[in-house]
Design a protein around this motif. Structure first.
Motif, PDB file in Angstrom:
ATOM      1  N   UNK A   3      28.874  41.882  45.247  1.00 14.70           N
ATOM      2  CA  UNK A   3      29.191  43.342  45.105  1.00 14.70           C
ATOM      3  C   UNK A   3      28.138  44.427  44.746  1.00 14.70           C
ATOM      4  N   UNK A   8      25.803  46.087  46.859  1.00 14.01           N
ATOM      5  CA  UNK A   8      25.820  48.037  47.409  1.00 14.01           C
ATOM      6  C   UNK A   8      24.803  48.718  47.232  1.00 14.01           C
ATOM      7  N   UNK A  23      41.818  53.505  41.197  1.00 15.90           N
ATOM      8  CA  UNK A  23      41.730  54.397  41.901  1.00 15.90           C
ATOM      9  C   UNK A  23      42.590  54.959  41.731  1.00 15.90           C
ATOM     10  N   UNK A  37      34.421  40.645  49.118  1.00 17.41           N
ATOM     11  CA  UNK A  37      35.481  41.064  47.845  1.00 17.41           C
ATOM     12  C   UNK A  37      36.654  41.941  48.156  1.00 17.41           C
ATOM     13  N   UNK A  70      37.598  54.892  46.037  1.00 20.25           N
ATOM     14  CA  UNK A  70      36.281  54.437  44.978  1.00 20.25           C
ATOM     15  C   UNK A  70      37.023  54.518  43.981  1.00 20.25           C
ATOM     16  N   UNK A  71      36.856  53.049  43.000  1.00 22.35           N
ATOM     17  CA  UNK A  71      37.393  52.833  41.916  1.00 22.35           C
ATOM     18  C   UNK A  71      36.732  53.178  40.490  1.00 22.35           C
ATOM     19  N   UNK A 103      40.132  39.717  45.824  1.00 24.17           N
ATOM     20  CA  UNK A 103      40.654  41.007  44.790  1.00 24.17           C
ATOM     21  C   UNK A 103      42.315  40.631  45.550  1.00 24.17           C
ATOM     22  N   UNK A 140      39.074  47.862  36.705  1.00 27.78           N
ATOM     23  CA  UNK A 140      39.167  50.009  37.316  1.00 27.78           C
ATOM     24  C   UNK A 140      40.809  49.947  38.396  1.00 27.78           C
TER      25      UNK A 140
END
Lengths: 476, 314
Positions: B114, B118, A57, B92, A65-66, B96, A55
């Protein structure tokens, strides 16, 4: 397959609607596939990308938000012959870029020879006085280059932009291929496509070859990222992972005993080559922006002492500046002694009164760009702009003409994308990735094809609704 | 490896373990709520919150202990910086940040967890969904652990991850015991009371030890036996001794790779030796609460020493 007639050059179909030779093998395969299954694969591709976390950003979006860069599963195909020609032109241009940078920060022969006006350098923030007289290890300035190409006809590829700072997108090139091979394995046994998967290996080799003299026998390479909230963090992590290099942040680094070192669980260990994905301004708070925490205080001193390689070298941004761009044909000729094999897009420098007059008279037909802008922001696309937008832009242009260049609106080539209704042509560009080391220039066959997903749109930038395609160079 | 990466993998594992433990505690509370009267319910929810250290935060925003409120608070409340959803997010984020230290399988399992949770926790959970949500949390945590087990090199990265898991788990088991210690005190316990049986069962369930305990004790229950099982049984993967043994073996792994021990090794050896020499009689004689307080303090100090010795932070 249906072809919609378009005025521009379509890479899949000729004017009569017949499939061009590059796409022969692919279209034959495509014709045999079940439409519903293809539709399912199309949806599956997105799920695949989300799960792997590919993804980016978007700055200014909600809380980092990605988002995914949309992937289109119809490949963009280039024949072996076309690629041979292209890569010769790319190599020539990249060699010229490096020679140019070396000259700019040393004797400035090109200015002395009257081929480049001094003011282009003097008034340019991308020119770093701190680099004057400094020779990077191995003499290489741009270890990684992305050359943005557009196509307007069967033999016409033009350079739209040179990316000599920190070209991004190579992880998409690699993941797009991974995805295609996972979804359509049999396709690759039918159509001979040149592999791109060894890019990380080549990158590691190329960076190692650029290491300073004090480096270990197996140079320690690290990737410097601004951190997980950076828009290209995925790519930084991906490349470090694939190269087997450490992914470091500014807070991991400090200067210890005259070397740049990273804080490991065993203590500080020196780094030989830093592939930095942090802008010049943030690289060293002692030399550039004082408040930066993204860089390493004192790294420029280590660099000056020749005890670390920074890839790309600080100050390379001057070479991909749009004001310099318009001089590229002269630059290529000056340093290689050859005519440029790849053409520039004709460019009017608004700093020149005559050009400015022409640009103002023809705003509705031109694309006007900020000299130092990037990512498709702050530009005017005359033919699609409203009268009001043009008027507003004209004001800005008149106020600061030196800040702008203008180019004709190109009739960019199209490649079909997959839509629910079938194939539909969309405009594309191509960013091949080039590696430079003291050992030579390497070009990965293909690159990243960006595609404007909106019908008729010419803006391929991912931040503005562009997508990507797998890019194939066919084997001979 | 980078100190920051060691820190990231250590905390990633701790957060995942903590999320899983929270889910198990909620599950027990939820079960009590189904079978017990109002008072017992309230008491159970309170002790769940006390165990995970969130009672005060909860009371600041809520009047009394009702199941939906407690569950919502612990699982997903935006005002709760230690909600399960946040923990999965932290895990997460850490994954990352250490993407290059973990395998693709581990990253994908974490990322997928996640994404799934979510989505599941995007609104206040209904009672009918609780079972599915809680088991999803446990399952996802196990998925990540399984991915680590099956795909990661047995090197320092793996060691730091395991140490994080077992430091968190030891802390969790000790806290559950501490909150419930009065239930296990011989002076209050009288054999045969059905309330006590339920209370003991609750303690065991909170650490997924009910079945194992019954199996080992042929169905019989007594408070001393339960305490011994949770503190000293080397076979039970959530007992204090078991957790310390795992921390010890992974610390030994680090010492071998680094060619030497650190201050944390010393602390651990000291605390471990004390634990090994203890009998359940001695623990009760000294006071269960006192023992647990000391144990929790030891574990925190060991964690801090590891963080300092291996340069987690500049």
């Amino acid at each position: 397959m249906q072809q919609t007639a378009t005025a521009n050059y379509d890479e899949m179909y000729d004017a009569d609607g017949a499939v061009r030779s590059a796409y022969g093998g692919y279209c034959e395969w495509y014709g045999e596939q079940d439409r519903d299954w293809l539709r399912k694969q199309h949806i599956e591709a997105e799920r695949f990308f989300r799960r792997t976390g590919i993804t980016f950003n978007v700055y200014g979006d909600d809380a980092g938000e990605e988002r995914l860069i949309p992937f289109d599963m119809i490949p963009r195909i280039i024949t072996a012959r076309e690629w041979r020609k292209l890569s010769r032109g790319i190599e020539q241009r990249v060699r010229a870029l490096n020679a140019f940078l070396s000259d700019l920060y040393h004797r400035q022969e090109i200015v002395r020879a009257g081929r480049l006006p001094l003011h282009v350098l003097r008034d340019n923030d991308a020119f770093l006085p701190q680099m004057i007289g400094l020779t990077p290890p191995g003499g290489v300035y741009t270890h990684i280059v992305g050359i943005d190409l557009v196509r307007t006809g069967p033999e016409e590829f033009m350079v739209l932009e040179d990316n000599a700072r920190t070209p991004s997108g190579v992880s998409y090139m690699l993941e797009n291929r991974e995805t295609m091979m996972a979804m359509f394995p049999e396709l690759f046994s039918r159509v001979p496509v040149r592999p791109v998967q060894d890019y990380p290996h080549r990158l590691a080799r190329s960076l190692s070859a650029s290491a300073p003299d004090c480096a270990a026998a197996r140079p320690v390479v690290a990737v410097l990222t601004p951190g997980i909230y950076n828009s290209a963090y995925f790519e930084h992590a991906f490349l470090a992972d694939q190269m087997g290099a450490e992914l470091v942040e500014g807070s991991d680094l400090r200067v210890v005993d005259g070397r740049v070192a990273m804080r490991t669980t065993r203590g500080y260990e020196p780094i030989d080559v830093l592939y930095r994905r942090v802008d010049d301004d943030y690289l060293d708070p002692l030399t550039f922006k004082p408040g930066s925490v993204l860089g390493v205080p004192g790294i420029m001193d280590v660099y000056r002492a020749g005890r670390i390689t920074i890839a790309n070298a600080p100050g390379t941004g001057i070479a991909d500046d749009k004001a310099i761009y318009s001089f590229m044909p002269e630059i290529v000729e000056f340093y290689t002694g050859e005519k440029p094999l790849l053409q520039n897009v004709p460019t009017w420098r608004c700093s020149e009164p005559e050009s400015l007059r022409y640009v103002l008279d023809n705003l509705s037909e031109l694309v006007v760009k900020e000299v130092h802008g990037s990512g498709g922001y702050g530009m005017l696309i005359g033919p699609t702009a409203s009268r009001k937008e043009i008027a507003a832009f004209e004001k800005k242009l008149r106020a600061r003409p030196t800040n702008y260049i203008a180019q004709p609106t190109l009739s960019l080539s199209t490649v079909p994308i997959f839509t629910k209704a079938g194939l539909a042509p969309r405009h594309v560009d191509l960013r091949p990735f080039v590696l430079v080391s003291p050992n030579g220039v390497e070009i990965t066959p293909g690159g990243l094809t960006r595609v404007a997903l909106k019908k008729g749109s010419l803006v391929v930038n991912s931040s503005q609704g562009g997508g990507t395609k797998d890019s194939w160079v066919l084997e001979d | 490896m980078l100190g920051r990466s060691a820190n990231g993998i250590y905390w990633m594992s701790r957060y995942l373990e903590r999320a899983e433990n929270c889910a198990r505690l909620l599950d027990v509370g939820f079960r009590m709520a189904l079978t017990r009267g109002d008072h017992a319910q309230e008491e159970e929810w309170r002790s769940v919150l006390v165990t995970i250290g969130q009672n005060e935060d909860f009371l600041q925003r809520n009047g009394d202990y009702t199941g939906p409120q407690v569950c919502n608070f612990i699982l997903r409340d935006k005002d709760n910086p230690a909600s399960v959803l946040r923990m999965i997010e932290y895990a997460r984020t850490n994954a990352r940040a250490v993407r290059t230290s973990i395998t693709r399988e581990v990253w994908e399992a974490t990322n997928e967890s996640w994404m799934l949770l979510r989505e599941m926790l995007s609104r206040p959970p209904r009672e009918s969904e609780m079972g599915a949500i809680l088991s999803a949390i446990r399952r996802q945590a196990m998925l990540v652990r399984g991915a680590m087990e099956g795909s990661m090199l047995r090197n320092e990265v793996f060691n730091f991850s395991r140490i994080g898991t077992f430091v968190e788990r030891a802390d969790n088991t000790a806290r559950i015991l501490d909150v419930k210690y009065h239930v296990l005190l011989p002076s209050i316990a009288w054999v045969g009371s059905s309330l006590d049986n339920v209370q003991w069962e609750t303690v065991l369930r909170s650490v997924a030890g009910d079945r194992a305990y019954r199996w080992l004790n042929a169905g019989g229950m007594d408070p001393r036996g339960i305490a011994e099982f949770l503190i000293l049984d080397r076979r039970f993967p959530r007992s204090l001794v078991f957790c310390y043994e795992k921390i010890r073996s992974n610390m030994t792994g680090l010492a071998l790779q680094y060619g030497g021990e650190t201050e944390a090794h010393g602390l651990l050896r000291h605390a471990g030796a004390r634990l090994h020499q203890l009998t359940i009689e001695a623990i009760f004689e000294r006071g269960l609460h006192e023992f647990l307080t000391e144990f929790i303090g030891d574990t925190i100090r060991i964690g801090e020493a590891i963080s300092a010795d291996y340069r987690f932070i500049a």
